[in-house]
Design a protein around this motif. Structure first.
Motif, PDB file in Angstrom:
ATOM      1  N   ALA A  75     -28.353   8.010  43.216  1.00 53.69           N
ATOM      2  CA  ALA A  75     -29.644   8.666  43.433  1.00 53.69           C
ATOM      3  C   ALA A  75     -29.624   9.337  44.804  1.00 53.69           C
ATOM      4  O   ALA A  75     -28.929   8.873  45.715  1.00 53.69           O
TER       5      ALA A  75
ATOM      6  N   ARG B  14     -30.529  21.672  34.709  1.00 55.99           N
ATOM      7  CA  ARG B  14     -30.772  22.941  35.403  1.00 55.99           C
ATOM      8  C   ARG B  14     -29.550  23.307  36.232  1.00 55.99           C
ATOM      9  O   ARG B  14     -28.603  22.553  36.326  1.00 55.99           O
TER      10      ARG B  14
ATOM     11  N   GLY C 162     -26.970  21.384  34.404  1.00 54.26           N
ATOM     12  CA  GLY C 162     -26.873  19.955  34.656  1.00 54.26           C
ATOM     13  C   GLY C 162     -25.465  19.398  34.708  1.00 54.26           C
ATOM     14  O   GLY C 162     -25.293  18.185  34.814  1.00 54.26           O
TER      15      GLY C 162
ATOM     16  N   TRP D 101     -26.056  15.753  35.862  1.00 54.49           N
ATOM     17  CA  TRP D 101     -27.367  15.604  36.483  1.00 54.49           C
ATOM     18  C   TRP D 101     -28.369  15.275  35.389  1.00 54.49           C
ATOM     19  O   TRP D 101     -28.289  15.812  34.281  1.00 54.49           O
ATOM     20  N   SER D 102     -29.328  14.429  35.695  1.00 51.65           N
ATOM     21  CA  SER D 102     -30.349  14.057  34.715  1.00 51.65           C
ATOM     22  C   SER D 102     -31.285  15.209  34.398  1.00 51.65           C
ATOM     23  O   SER D 102     -32.056  15.132  33.444  1.00 51.65           O
ATOM     24  N   GLU D 103     -31.222  16.282  35.167  1.00 54.46           N
ATOM     25  CA  GLU D 103     -32.048  17.467  34.936  1.00 54.46           C
ATOM     26  C   GLU D 103     -31.129  18.621  34.495  1.00 54.46           C
ATOM     27  O   GLU D 103     -30.259  19.022  35.249  1.00 54.46           O
TER      28      GLU D 103
ATOM     29  N   HIS E 135     -32.034  16.481  46.777  1.00 53.82           N
ATOM     30  CA  HIS E 135     -31.862  16.569  45.320  1.00 53.82           C
ATOM     31  C   HIS E 135     -32.865  15.666  44.621  1.00 53.82           C
ATOM     32  O   HIS E 135     -33.507  14.810  45.247  1.00 53.82           O
ATOM     33  N   THR E 136     -32.980  15.823  43.328  1.00 51.34           N
ATOM     34  CA  THR E 136     -33.851  14.987  42.509  1.00 51.34           C
ATOM     35  C   THR E 136     -33.029  14.366  41.385  1.00 51.34           C
ATOM     36  O   THR E 136     -31.875  14.723  41.170  1.00 51.34           O
ATOM     37  N   GLY E 137     -33.641  13.455  40.649  1.00 55.04           N
ATOM     38  CA  GLY E 137     -33.004  12.884  39.471  1.00 55.04           C
ATOM     39  C   GLY E 137     -31.874  11.933  39.796  1.00 55.04           C
ATOM     40  O   GLY E 137     -31.722  11.468  40.923  1.00 55.04           O
ATOM     41  N   GLU E 138     -31.076  11.656  38.767  1.00 55.44           N
ATOM     42  CA  GLU E 138     -29.908  10.797  38.910  1.00 55.44           C
ATOM     43  C   GLU E 138     -28.651  11.626  38.699  1.00 55.44           C
ATOM     44  O   GLU E 138     -28.651  12.591  37.937  1.00 55.44           O
ATOM     45  N   TRP E 139     -27.603  11.206  39.358  1.00 53.61           N
ATOM     46  CA  TRP E 139     -26.316  11.891  39.284  1.00 53.61           C
ATOM     47  C   TRP E 139     -25.260  10.928  38.766  1.00 53.61           C
ATOM     48  O   TRP E 139     -25.004   9.895  39.375  1.00 53.61           O
TER      49      TRP E 139
ATOM     50  N   THR F  95     -23.249   6.004  38.963  1.00 52.83           N
ATOM     51  CA  THR F  95     -24.528   6.702  38.985  1.00 52.83           C
ATOM     52  C   THR F  95     -25.114   6.558  40.380  1.00 52.83           C
ATOM     53  O   THR F  95     -25.083   5.473  40.955  1.00 52.83           O
TER      54      THR F  95
END
Length: 147
Positions: free
Chosen positions: A95, A122, A47, A118-120, A73-77, A93
């Motif tokens: 999206a 991974r 992340g 990254w909010s995820e 992509h997914t989530g927030e950056w 931030t």
């Protein structure tokens, strides 16, 4: 927020997928401006990711355009940018697929450091489109990624 986005633009236009900008970065920057923008990729581990530049002559460069996290992509950056020469720093931030406009005038030199969160938590590769306003284009064109 404007400074952070603009420094991302400078990074994106010069890096071409590397985590450190080399001396040829200024030439790549000028070519990307002529082409209306460019893609940057940043490795993300658990992340988080980083990127930086060497000290670059920015010669009062004034950039305007748009940063867009790849829509796949997914989530927030969260993106943090620091100019070590100017001692300026900001955070933004974003999206995926949502373009964010920027405008900034640089000083004579800049050395930039970036952190990406990254909010995820991974691993992935962050892809950012950074479009630059050109005289004959409509402003929204800078937000539209080109392949």
């Amino acid at each position: 927020m404007r400074f952070a986005l603009t420094t991302l633009a400078l990074l994106a236009l010069m890096v071409a997928g590397q985590s450190e900008v080399r001396a040829q970065g200024v030439q790549e920057l000028l070519a990307a401006i002529r082409n209306g923008g460019g893609w940057v990729s940043v490795p993300i581990v658990a992340g988080r990711g980083t990127a930086s530049t060497v000290t670059l002559p920015t010669m009062g460069l004034n950039l305007q355009g748009c940063v867009n996290v790849w829509a796949g992509h997914t989530g927030e950056w969260e993106i943090r940018a620091r100019d070590l020469v100017d001692q300026a720093s900001l955070r933004m931030t974003s999206a995926p697929g949502r373009g964010v406009r920027f405008a900034h005038e640089f000083g004579l030199r800049s050395q930039l450091e970036f952190e990406f969160h990254w909010s995820e938590p991974r691993d992935t590769i962050l892809y950012l489109w950074v479009g630059v306003d050109r005289e004959d284009d409509a402003p929204e064109e800078a937000c539209t990624p080109k392949t």
